[in-house]
Each structure stands twice: as structure tokens, then as C-alpha cells.
Scaffold this active site. Structure first.
Site, PDB file in Angstrom:
ATOM      1  N   ASN A 162       0.841  -1.214   0.000  1.00  0.00           N
ATOM      2  CA  ASN A 162       0.000   0.000   0.000  1.00  0.00           C
ATOM      3  C   ASN A 162       0.869   1.254   0.000  1.00  0.00           C
ATOM      4  O   ASN A 162       0.551   2.237  -0.674  1.00  0.00           O
ATOM      5  CB  ASN A 162      -0.935   0.003   1.212  1.00  0.00           C
ATOM      6  CG  ASN A 162      -2.180  -0.806   0.960  1.00  0.00           C
ATOM      7  OD1 ASN A 162      -3.035  -0.395   0.176  1.00  0.00           O
ATOM      8  ND2 ASN A 162      -2.276  -1.967   1.586  1.00  0.00           N
ATOM      9  N   ASN A 219      -6.305   4.973   8.249  1.00  0.00           N
ATOM     10  CA  ASN A 219      -5.883   3.577   8.151  1.00  0.00           C
ATOM     11  C   ASN A 219      -6.663   2.905   7.030  1.00  0.00           C
ATOM     12  O   ASN A 219      -7.732   3.375   6.636  1.00  0.00           O
ATOM     13  CB  ASN A 219      -6.189   2.861   9.478  1.00  0.00           C
ATOM     14  CG  ASN A 219      -5.736   1.417   9.489  1.00  0.00           C
ATOM     15  OD1 ASN A 219      -4.635   1.098   9.019  1.00  0.00           O
ATOM     16  ND2 ASN A 219      -6.565   0.529   9.993  1.00  0.00           N
ATOM     17  N   HIS A 248      -8.272  -0.913   6.277  1.00  0.00           N
ATOM     18  CA  HIS A 248      -8.560  -2.188   6.930  1.00  0.00           C
ATOM     19  C   HIS A 248      -9.120  -3.148   5.877  1.00  0.00           C
ATOM     20  O   HIS A 248      -9.999  -2.765   5.105  1.00  0.00           O
ATOM     21  CB  HIS A 248      -9.579  -1.981   8.057  1.00  0.00           C
ATOM     22  CG  HIS A 248      -9.854  -3.234   8.818  1.00  0.00           C
ATOM     23  ND1 HIS A 248      -8.973  -3.730   9.759  1.00  0.00           N
ATOM     24  CD2 HIS A 248     -10.879  -4.106   8.764  1.00  0.00           C
ATOM     25  CE1 HIS A 248      -9.459  -4.849  10.248  1.00  0.00           C
ATOM     26  NE2 HIS A 248     -10.624  -5.110   9.660  1.00  0.00           N
ATOM     27  N   GLU A 307      -7.374  -2.137  -2.402  1.00  0.00           N
ATOM     28  CA  GLU A 307      -6.707  -1.288  -1.403  1.00  0.00           C
ATOM     29  C   GLU A 307      -5.791  -0.303  -2.115  1.00  0.00           C
ATOM     30  O   GLU A 307      -5.764   0.891  -1.818  1.00  0.00           O
ATOM     31  CB  GLU A 307      -5.887  -2.136  -0.425  1.00  0.00           C
ATOM     32  CG  GLU A 307      -6.723  -3.034   0.460  1.00  0.00           C
ATOM     33  CD  GLU A 307      -5.884  -3.765   1.497  1.00  0.00           C
ATOM     34  OE1 GLU A 307      -4.872  -3.220   1.973  1.00  0.00           O
ATOM     35  OE2 GLU A 307      -6.237  -4.907   1.844  1.00  0.00           O
TER      36      GLU A 307
HETATM   37  C1  GRF Z   1      -3.120  -4.729   4.097  1.00  0.00           C
HETATM   38  O1  GRF Z   1      -3.952  -5.819   3.842  1.00  0.00           O
HETATM   39  C2  GRF Z   1      -3.852  -3.709   4.921  1.00  0.00           C
HETATM   40  O2  GRF Z   1      -5.212  -3.665   4.666  1.00  0.00           O
HETATM   41  C3  GRF Z   1      -3.619  -4.212   6.316  1.00  0.00           C
HETATM   42  O3  GRF Z   1      -2.312  -4.719   6.316  1.00  0.00           O
HETATM   43  C4  GRF Z   1      -1.951  -5.122   4.998  1.00  0.00           C
HETATM   44  C5  GRF Z   1      -0.699  -4.391   4.646  1.00  0.00           C
HETATM   45  O4  GRF Z   1      -0.163  -4.818   3.423  1.00  0.00           O
HETATM   46  N1  GRF Z   1      -3.864  -3.138   7.262  1.00  0.00           N
HETATM   47  P1  GRF Z   1       1.015  -4.000   2.740  1.00  0.00           P
HETATM   48  O5  GRF Z   1       2.177  -3.982   3.739  1.00  0.00           O
HETATM   49  O6  GRF Z   1       0.512  -2.644   2.436  1.00  0.00           O
HETATM   50  O7  GRF Z   1       1.360  -4.783   1.522  1.00  0.00           O
END
Ligand code: GRF
Length: 206
Positions: free
Chosen positions: A19, A113, A115, A180
């Protein structure tokens, strides 16, 4: 090129940071309302730190382990780093520490955040396994303001995905993760531009 001032933003991570990468990419656009100026991790070996440094972004590691059970002492150390970088907005991206009311209140309205579920469903961890177990037809992800109660903050954006026959945790989480990466930059832009705000414990969009 836009001359509007961009909001100084930190991304907090604990892991691979996919992300984080999506957010950094989006913020490369000159007219994006947030500038990613810092990536900080609570684990010095978080994979995302190297990826951030490779993008030319300042990184910091504040290891939570020496602080033991004293969460607030860890957060004070983290907060000092954030202040030193004159951070105005914090984006949690796979940051695996529960934050105390002290920290959350201090950053209220400036702390978001993502989720991996359609909140208020499946707060907490193992969301994909729990969604499969519950047999829901739709699953997804939520960008939200952080409030002291875990995963209970007002929603800024959500994206839905179908749960397909034969899905397992890996296939479902990959489908959600794709969303995401799409909605987190959009959510950040809404907050950084002031279009989405936290008001009286609710998210308000203008
Ligand atoms: C994601 O699934 C997010 O929703 C959760 O933790 C994960 C993080 O993944 N909070 P990344 O490190 O961004 O690949």
C-alpha cells in the site's frame, strides 16, 4: 504545475509496504494534495523501508521492542520523529501496533488507516479467513479515520469485491489488495485536500 502547498505526510508500516508503494506512486503527481516525506516502521527490518528509500523518501525505524509493554513510551519516541519531520498527516499502511488513546487523540482527524474488510464487519485480524468462514458474498476494504476504539473510526471510502466459489485466503486477499491500492491514494487525497474531515466523530465530505 500546481503551486498549492502539499500536506506533509508520513506512512507508518510494519511489513512489505505494498500500500505504501501505491501511495508513493500516486503522490508523484504534482497536483496530488499530499507529499510523502517520511516512511517510518516499528520493525527495523520491515521490507517497505528499503523500497521507500529506493524511491528517495526519508525513512526511520523506531523499534517498539525495547519499550516492552509501555506502548505510550514507544509512541512518544515515534512522535518525536514525526515532529522532527514536521509531519501533518499520518497514513497507517500495515502498521501492526495498536495505538493508545494518547497518540490517537493527539493526531485525531490527521490519522487514517486501511482495513481489509467492509467495516464494521470483521474488525481485527484474519479478516479474509473470517469472511470465508462466514460465507459472505461480498468482502472488501475500508479507508477510515482512526479513533481510539480499534477499527471503529468513521469510513472515508470502501471498495467491494465478490467472494467467488473456490476462493481461499490467498485469492481473496489478492482481490481485496488490488482494491486497497486503488482506494487508499483516493482516500488520502480526500483527507489531504480537506474534502473529507473528521467532525463530531463522523467523516464529513464536502
Ligand atoms: C493490508 O492488507 C492492509 O489492509 C492491512 O495490512 C496489509 C498491509 O499490506 N492493514 P502491505 O504492507 O501494504 O502490503
Amino acid at each position: 504545475m500546481s503551486t498549492a502547498r502539499r500536506v506533509r505526510t508520513a506512512i507508518l508500516i510494519s511489513g512489505r509496504g505494498s500500500n505504501m508503494v501505491a501511495l508513493i506512486e500516486a503522490a508523484r503527481a504534482a497536483d496530488f494534495p499530499a507529499e510523502i516525506v517520511l516512511v517510518a516502521a516499528n520493525l527495523p527490518d520491515a521490507g517497505g523501508l528499503e523500497r521507500a528509500a529506493a524511491s528517495g523518501i526519508a525513512t526511520a525505524a523506531v523499534d517498539h521492542r525495547p519499550f516492552g509493554k509501555d506502548r505510550e513510551a514507544f509512541e512518544r519516541a515515534l512522535d518525536e520523529v514525526l515532529q522532527a519531520h514536521r509531519i501533518e498527516l499520518i497514513v497507517l499502511a500495515g502498521f501492526m501496533r495498536v495505538l493508545t488513546p494518547w497518540f490517537v487523540t493527539r493526531w485525531q482527524g490527521r490519522l487514517i488507516n486501511i482495513h481489509p474488510s467492509l467495516l464494521p464487519d470483521f474488525r481485527g485480524t484474519h479478516t479474509h479467513a473470517r469472511a470465508l468462514e462466514a460465507g459472505v458474498a461480498e468482502h472488501g476494504c475500508t479507508v477510515h479515520f482512526v479513533v481510539p476504539e480499534l477499527d471503529a473510526g468513521p469510513t472515508i471510502l470502501q471498495a467491494k469485491v465478490p467472494v467467488l466459489p473456490g476462493d481461499d485466503e490467498a485469492s481473496l486477499s489478492a482481490r481485496v489488495l488490488e482494491q486497497e491500492h486503488r482506494i487508499y491514494p483516493q482516500g488520502l487525497a480526500l483527507v489531504a485536500s480537506g474534502a473529507a474531515r473528521l467532525e463530531n466523530a463522523a467523516a464529513v465530505e464536502t
